[in-house]
Design an enzyme around this catalytic site. Sequence first.
Site, PDB file in Angstrom:
ATOM      1  N   HIS A 163       0.822  -1.208   0.000  1.00  0.00           N
ATOM      2  CA  HIS A 163       0.000   0.000   0.000  1.00  0.00           C
ATOM      3  C   HIS A 163       0.858   1.262   0.000  1.00  0.00           C
ATOM      4  CE1 HIS A 163      -4.276  -1.439   0.973  1.00  0.00           C
ATOM      5  NE2 HIS A 163      -3.572  -2.502   0.625  1.00  0.00           N
ATOM      6  N   ASP A 164       2.130   1.115   0.281  1.00  0.00           N
ATOM      7  CA  ASP A 164       3.090   2.217   0.190  1.00  0.00           C
ATOM      8  C   ASP A 164       3.617   2.357  -1.239  1.00  0.00           C
ATOM      9  OD1 ASP A 164       5.382   3.868   0.350  1.00  0.00           O
ATOM     10  OD2 ASP A 164       5.926   3.134   2.325  1.00  0.00           O
ATOM     11  N   HIS A 168      -2.056  -0.076  -9.716  1.00  0.00           N
ATOM     12  CA  HIS A 168      -2.166   0.250 -11.135  1.00  0.00           C
ATOM     13  C   HIS A 168      -3.363   1.166 -11.425  1.00  0.00           C
ATOM     14  CE1 HIS A 168       0.577  -3.163 -11.542  1.00  0.00           C
ATOM     15  NE2 HIS A 168       0.772  -2.818 -12.804  1.00  0.00           N
ATOM     16  N   THR A 216       3.178   6.082  -4.902  1.00  0.00           N
ATOM     17  CA  THR A 216       4.566   6.494  -5.117  1.00  0.00           C
ATOM     18  C   THR A 216       5.483   5.312  -4.791  1.00  0.00           C
ATOM     19  OG1 THR A 216       4.617   7.368  -2.862  1.00  0.00           O
ATOM     20  CG2 THR A 216       4.139   8.913  -4.637  1.00  0.00           C
ATOM     21  N   TRP A 218       8.605   5.123  -4.112  1.00  0.00           N
ATOM     22  CA  TRP A 218       9.660   5.313  -3.113  1.00  0.00           C
ATOM     23  C   TRP A 218       9.215   4.723  -1.776  1.00  0.00           C
ATOM     24  CZ3 TRP A 218      13.840   6.892  -5.497  1.00  0.00           C
ATOM     25  CH2 TRP A 218      13.763   7.799  -6.558  1.00  0.00           C
ATOM     26  N   ASP A 220       8.441   5.885   1.070  1.00  0.00           N
ATOM     27  CA  ASP A 220       8.171   7.195   1.658  1.00  0.00           C
ATOM     28  C   ASP A 220       7.014   7.204   2.644  1.00  0.00           C
ATOM     29  OD1 ASP A 220       6.074   6.817  -0.084  1.00  0.00           O
ATOM     30  OD2 ASP A 220       6.513   8.550  -1.354  1.00  0.00           O
ATOM     31  N   HIS A 388      -1.261 -13.477  -1.157  1.00  0.00           N
ATOM     32  CA  HIS A 388      -2.501 -13.585  -0.386  1.00  0.00           C
ATOM     33  C   HIS A 388      -2.637 -14.902   0.370  1.00  0.00           C
ATOM     34  CE1 HIS A 388      -3.828 -10.171  -3.062  1.00  0.00           C
ATOM     35  NE2 HIS A 388      -4.178  -9.749  -1.866  1.00  0.00           N
ATOM     36  N   ARG A 485      -4.373 -10.826 -14.309  1.00  0.00           N
ATOM     37  CA  ARG A 485      -3.599  -9.587 -14.274  1.00  0.00           C
ATOM     38  C   ARG A 485      -2.179  -9.787 -14.826  1.00  0.00           C
ATOM     39  NH1 ARG A 485      -7.121  -5.538 -14.387  1.00  0.00           N
ATOM     40  NH2 ARG A 485      -7.977  -4.921 -12.372  1.00  0.00           N
TER      41      ARG A 485
END
Length: 638
Positions: A163-164, A168, A216, A218, A220, A388, A485
């Site tokens: 999630h960081d 897509h 993003t 990175w 971050d 998963h 996917r």
Amino acid sequence: MKVVNTLRNRLLHHFIQGDFHEVVSKMTIVDAFLFLIVHSVDKLAIWHRLPVFLGLIYLATRRHLHQKYNLLNVGQSPSEVGFNPGKYQYRTSDGTYNDPLNEEAGGLGSFFGRNMLSVDQRQKLLRPDPMVVATKLLARRKYEDTGKQFNIIAASWIQFMIHDWVDHLEDTNQIELIAPRAVADKCPLNSFKFYKTKEFPTGFCEIKYGTKNIRTPWWDGSAIYGVNAERMQKIRTFKDGKLKISEDGLLLHDQDGIALSGDIRNSWAGVSTLQALFMKEHNAVCDAIKEEHPDFDDEHLYRIGRLVTSAVIAKIHTIDWTVELLKTDMLLAGMRGNWYGLLGKKFKDKFGHVGGVFLGGLVGLKKPVNHGVPYSLTEEFVSVYRMHSLLPDYLCLRDIKAAPGPNKSPPLTEKISMANLIGQKGEKTLSEIGFTQQIVSMGHQACGQLKLWNYPEWLRDLIPQDIHGKDRPDHVDMAALEIYRDRERKVARYNQFRRALFLIPISKWEDLTDNEEEIQSLREVYDDDVEELDLQVGLMAEKKIKGFAISETAFIIFLLMATRRLEADRFFTSNFNEETYTKEGFEWVKTTESLRDVLDRHYPEITKKWMNSTSAFSVWDSPPNAHNLIPLYLRFPS
């Protein structure tokens, strides 16, 4: 030179498998002979059985080859011009202004990169049918866990990281998958609709189309902070640099019941718990900085808090989570080497970064390194992070009011279905459970193995969410969707994937697994053609190296991209210093070694009463790591 190259290739071809003749012929002489060394070790299948120091040489050699031949640029950045890093001594909300030579690199909406050329599978999107693959090879028959090695916090952690890093951009057109008659009665959904991945022309010849990242890439902390100013506005208090968090240590929610955090799409209570913990960490950093710098305003404190918290997260992932995932002395040495270098923590803490990558590590390099390719995470990276199967069917809730049992283990009170822990329903359930009971329960429960027939059935009838965290009307079968996917995004199938990573492909099913039932099912689904094997299925079926929770094939992508996340980021290289982080913030990162340290800081009673293990990512009632008198680099595999 042509004569020399011809003679060289003839010589090397005697020792190198035919799958690699073409790629080796394009390598420099030095790289070709390095490849020969790696390939020779691979043919013996012994690299993971080598003494630690020799194993690290093998991995460093392999990493060098991948950095040179498996980083492919996709699409041109809107602006490939430099800027003055001194004006941006902080992480921007959208990931821009990190790379001093390319202000857009790693920014919101940038292209996903590639580790290998894309493979057009438009004619094979439904061959074999994804719902057949999901039903016959992935769907969980019986929950099989990882023993004491990895717990549910570890499973939540990797989703916290995803999630960081990656998500897509979708198209507005929907696709429908319909269960074939042969498996329809075994599929939770007879059909389901979903949005296709949006493609964009790249302007390149070899890779003509690419996809874009709406997170993003990175490291971050954007799972906490968000990726745009609008989201950031919702989670900040605008006082002393702090973030909004409930008094009970959990996330706050808006009027629609949606959590106030950086990323809230397709989440569950485990991820929400970690988001809340690191929002507390951010606020604690801000308090510590303000105490020493009372003149710092809200914005300055927020920026320092984000820098420090993001670095703490990256460090935990590098030298704590990954070490438990790949539980061998070789990878313990390798991951600590990434952060501290061969000279080690004590030397680096006292003298700073000395020498290059090998002596001083990746963190603290004089300048970021991108190997001539603008930073991004890749399609192949996304594919190998499909994990998963780590998730259970139930959370085993523990009684934290009772006295600890053997090895600090609390008694079981009840089982809560995972269906009650996802999305907005999960947020409500978590508020009833509370932070302490949730984290202790996850800590004492083993997560699932990454193997065939272990994909959670509840994920095959899932309500997905849009980017705002709101439920969509169409349920999806995640197991089938993940197969689709990879094909849709032109990710190579298993054997071709291995060839592109200089790994020896399988020639028969027995090379992949010893399980006769698995072999029979693979033959049936793929019409006995190993070249048609989907990447995801191959990763699950592949024999695991002792101590590894993931496959060797997935690990090779990790080897390359785990390094890249650190070495390409100036806030882990040229700007990893007291001037950027402040003396207090820099010390905070230096002294934090594990998730256990963070829990200790905010909930000391939890670790003291309920955690017996050394790492918070191991099952908490497991014994602490035994002291080993043999120096790490001199050890042999057990």
